[in-house]
Design a protein around this motif. Structure first.
Motif, PDB file in Angstrom:
ATOM      1  N   GLU A   1      26.605  31.177  48.649  1.00 36.77           N
ATOM      2  CA  GLU A   1      26.547  30.150  49.707  1.00 36.77           C
ATOM      3  C   GLU A   1      26.488  30.797  51.093  1.00 36.77           C
ATOM      4  OE1 GLU A   1      28.700  26.402  47.396  1.00 36.77           O
ATOM      5  OE2 GLU A   1      29.749  27.352  49.079  1.00 36.77           O
ATOM      6  N   HIS A   2      27.235  31.870  51.286  1.00 38.10           N
ATOM      7  CA  HIS A   2      27.129  32.600  52.557  1.00 38.10           C
ATOM      8  C   HIS A   2      25.686  33.070  52.764  1.00 38.10           C
ATOM      9  CE1 HIS A   2      31.662  33.941  52.889  1.00 38.10           C
ATOM     10  NE2 HIS A   2      31.484  32.635  53.064  1.00 38.10           N
ATOM     11  N   ASP A   3      25.052  33.545  51.672  1.00 37.03           N
ATOM     12  CA  ASP A   3      23.680  34.052  51.802  1.00 37.03           C
ATOM     13  C   ASP A   3      22.714  32.937  52.215  1.00 37.03           C
ATOM     14  OD1 ASP A   3      24.441  36.625  51.223  1.00 37.03           O
ATOM     15  OD2 ASP A   3      24.005  36.465  49.077  1.00 37.03           O
ATOM     16  N   GLU A   4      22.960  31.720  51.704  1.00 44.18           N
ATOM     17  CA  GLU A   4      22.118  30.587  52.142  1.00 44.18           C
ATOM     18  C   GLU A   4      22.305  30.348  53.639  1.00 44.18           C
ATOM     19  OE1 GLU A   4      22.465  26.994  49.777  1.00 44.18           O
ATOM     20  OE2 GLU A   4      22.783  28.211  47.980  1.00 44.18           O
ATOM     21  N   MET A   5      23.541  30.443  54.092  1.00 46.83           N
ATOM     22  CA  MET A   5      23.806  30.273  55.536  1.00 46.83           C
ATOM     23  C   MET A   5      23.096  31.371  56.327  1.00 46.83           C
ATOM     24  SD  MET A   5      27.881  29.472  55.514  1.00 46.83           S
ATOM     25  CE  MET A   5      28.560  28.597  54.112  1.00 46.83           C
ATOM     26  N   ARG A   6      23.150  32.598  55.821  1.00 44.70           N
ATOM     27  CA  ARG A   6      22.492  33.715  56.533  1.00 44.70           C
ATOM     28  C   ARG A   6      20.980  33.471  56.647  1.00 44.70           C
ATOM     29  NH1 ARG A   6      26.369  37.008  53.194  1.00 44.70           N
ATOM     30  NH2 ARG A   6      27.919  37.811  54.659  1.00 44.70           N
TER      31      ARG A   6
ATOM     32  N   LEU B   1      19.487  30.541  56.931  1.00 45.29           N
ATOM     33  CA  LEU B   1      19.280  29.555  58.000  1.00 45.29           C
ATOM     34  C   LEU B   1      19.550  30.173  59.372  1.00 45.29           C
ATOM     35  CD1 LEU B   1      20.883  26.517  56.166  1.00 45.29           C
ATOM     36  CD2 LEU B   1      18.498  26.677  56.896  1.00 45.29           C
ATOM     37  N   ILE B   2      20.563  31.039  59.436  1.00 44.44           N
ATOM     38  CA  ILE B   2      20.876  31.709  60.709  1.00 44.44           C
ATOM     39  C   ILE B   2      19.693  32.576  61.146  1.00 44.44           C
ATOM     40  CG2 ILE B   2      22.311  33.559  61.705  1.00 44.44           C
ATOM     41  CD1 ILE B   2      24.685  32.308  60.126  1.00 44.44           C
ATOM     42  N   ALA B   3      19.081  33.286  60.199  1.00 44.25           N
ATOM     43  CA  ALA B   3      17.935  34.151  60.543  1.00 44.25           C
ATOM     44  C   ALA B   3      16.790  33.301  61.104  1.00 44.25           C
ATOM     45  CB  ALA B   3      17.476  34.918  59.305  1.00 44.25           C
ATOM     46  N   ARG B   4      16.594  32.117  60.526  1.00 40.97           N
ATOM     47  CA  ARG B   4      15.529  31.250  61.047  1.00 40.97           C
ATOM     48  C   ARG B   4      15.870  30.752  62.447  1.00 40.97           C
ATOM     49  NH1 ARG B   4      14.608  26.731  56.718  1.00 40.97           N
ATOM     50  NH2 ARG B   4      13.280  25.941  58.378  1.00 40.97           N
ATOM     51  N   LEU B   5      17.122  30.345  62.655  1.00 42.52           N
ATOM     52  CA  LEU B   5      17.520  29.808  63.964  1.00 42.52           C
ATOM     53  C   LEU B   5      17.413  30.856  65.073  1.00 42.52           C
ATOM     54  CD1 LEU B   5      20.573  27.660  62.854  1.00 42.52           C
ATOM     55  CD2 LEU B   5      18.605  26.789  64.149  1.00 42.52           C
TER      56      LEU B   5
ATOM     57  N   LEU C   1      22.343  23.922  58.513  1.00 39.51           N
ATOM     58  CA  LEU C   1      23.336  24.994  58.457  1.00 39.51           C
ATOM     59  C   LEU C   1      24.743  24.408  58.442  1.00 39.51           C
ATOM     60  CD1 LEU C   1      24.304  27.979  58.681  1.00 39.51           C
ATOM     61  CD2 LEU C   1      24.062  27.751  61.166  1.00 39.51           C
ATOM     62  N   MET C   2      24.993  23.449  59.324  1.00 41.93           N
ATOM     63  CA  MET C   2      26.343  22.905  59.425  1.00 41.93           C
ATOM     64  C   MET C   2      26.723  22.077  58.205  1.00 41.93           C
ATOM     65  SD  MET C   2      27.461  24.455  61.963  1.00 41.93           S
ATOM     66  CE  MET C   2      29.097  23.777  61.672  1.00 41.93           C
ATOM     67  N   ARG C   3      25.728  21.439  57.546  1.00 41.07           N
ATOM     68  CA  ARG C   3      26.042  20.751  56.281  1.00 41.07           C
ATOM     69  C   ARG C   3      26.525  21.760  55.239  1.00 41.07           C
ATOM     70  NH1 ARG C   3      21.566  17.784  57.114  1.00 41.07           N
ATOM     71  NH2 ARG C   3      20.301  18.981  55.643  1.00 41.07           N
ATOM     72  N   HIS C   4      25.838  22.893  55.159  1.00 41.29           N
ATOM     73  CA  HIS C   4      26.276  23.950  54.237  1.00 41.29           C
ATOM     74  C   HIS C   4      27.692  24.408  54.597  1.00 41.29           C
ATOM     75  CE1 HIS C   4      22.080  24.337  52.959  1.00 41.29           C
ATOM     76  NE2 HIS C   4      22.481  25.145  52.008  1.00 41.29           N
ATOM     77  N   VAL C   5      27.905  24.634  55.899  1.00 39.04           N
ATOM     78  CA  VAL C   5      29.200  25.147  56.349  1.00 39.04           C
ATOM     79  C   VAL C   5      30.315  24.160  55.991  1.00 39.04           C
ATOM     80  CG1 VAL C   5      30.592  25.638  58.418  1.00 39.04           C
ATOM     81  CG2 VAL C   5      28.290  26.618  58.191  1.00 39.04           C
ATOM     82  N   MET C   6      30.103  22.880  56.262  1.00 38.85           N
ATOM     83  CA  MET C   6      31.174  21.898  56.043  1.00 38.85           C
ATOM     84  C   MET C   6      31.525  21.767  54.566  1.00 38.85           C
ATOM     85  SD  MET C   6      30.817  18.918  58.866  1.00 38.85           S
ATOM     86  CE  MET C   6      29.290  19.058  59.723  1.00 38.85           C
ATOM     87  N   HIS C   7      30.504  21.792  53.721  1.00 41.18           N
ATOM     88  CA  HIS C   7      30.746  21.707  52.281  1.00 41.18           C
ATOM     89  C   HIS C   7      31.535  22.944  51.807  1.00 41.18           C
ATOM     90  CE1 HIS C   7      29.822  20.789  48.058  1.00 41.18           C
ATOM     91  NE2 HIS C   7      29.653  22.094  47.929  1.00 41.18           N
ATOM     92  N   HIS C   8      31.097  24.089  52.292  1.00 44.71           N
ATOM     93  CA  HIS C   8      31.719  25.367  51.906  1.00 44.71           C
ATOM     94  C   HIS C   8      33.171  25.434  52.417  1.00 44.71           C
ATOM     95  CE1 HIS C   8      31.507  29.745  51.067  1.00 44.71           C
ATOM     96  NE2 HIS C   8      32.177  29.889  52.186  1.00 44.71           N
ATOM     97  N   VAL C   9      33.376  25.012  53.658  1.00 40.73           N
ATOM     98  CA  VAL C   9      34.728  25.022  54.243  1.00 40.73           C
ATOM     99  C   VAL C   9      35.652  24.081  53.462  1.00 40.73           C
ATOM    100  CG1 VAL C   9      36.025  24.201  56.270  1.00 40.73           C
ATOM    101  CG2 VAL C   9      34.120  25.799  56.563  1.00 40.73           C
TER     102      VAL C   9
END
Ligand code: FE2
Ligand code: FE2
Length: 205
Positions: A80-85, A87-91, A108-116
């Protein structure tokens, strides 16, 4: 230095909660109608905070928990962190006026909130049940590593704050936390809450 860190560091689980709060607080300042400068500053700041936080969890928290527990949530945490990375690379390279900039940040924030949510309701309580004696030492190790990771990126942190001047006070406080300034202000409230949580969990078991 090592003994100072162990005396001043919040526990590893409280440090993780503080990081989550910081990222979500910054996200809550994001408005579609804000200027490109403010949006760029906020997004850069959130992305950097997530990158440092994810690396700290992967190097220190997840291995400690894996040594005593196994679960689907723990196994999927790093992917899941890798999925965030991704999106971060694209942003990072996307202009703020790109038609999909807002949607990419919200994804990105949807991923973050679910993961958190998974971490705060499953992994952190598991660590507090299974590793009570190690939480302080792991917190000190996380603080030490945080200083190493945030130090070389100080210009980036300062730059993202400068780009979002209207949010400067909030981000400056967050940047200090990101860079480990919590070492200088021991978080007694978080520690008290943690003690209350473990007391109530003992009562409930
Ligand atoms: Fe995580
Ligand atoms: Fe986390």
């Amino acid at each position: 230095m090592a003994s100072m860190l162990s005396q001043l560091s919040p526990s590893v689980t409280n440090q993780i909660r503080m990081d989550h709060t910081h990222v979500l607080t910054a996200f809550h300042q994001y408005e579609i109608g804000s200027s490109a400068r403010v949006k760029r500053g906020l997004v850069d700041h959130v992305c950097l905070a997530i990158e440092i936080h994810a690396q700290l969890e992967e190097e220190i928290f997840y291995p400690a928990l894996r040594a005593v527990a196994d679960s689907e949530i723990l196994r999927k945490a790093t992917p899941e962190h890798d999925e965030m990375r991704g999106l971060i690379a694209r942003l990072r390279y996307m202009p703020v006026d790109d038609p999909v900039f807002n949607d990419t940040f919200f994804a990105l924030m949807r991923h973050v909130m679910h993961h958190v949510a998974d971490e705060e309701t499953l992994l952190l309580p598991a660590a507090e049940r299974l590793l009570p004696e190690q939480l302080g030492a792991l917190g000190a190790e996380m603080s030490r590593r945080r200083l190493e990771l945030a130090g070389p990126r100080a210009p980036e942190i300062a730059g993202s704050v400068a780009r979002s001047l209207s949010l400067g006070a909030m981000l400056a406080a967050g940047s200090a936390a990101l860079a480990g300034a919590h070492l200088l202000t021991r978080h007694r409230t978080a520690d008290r809450l943690s003690a209350a949580r473990s007391r109530s969990s003992r009562l409930g078991s």
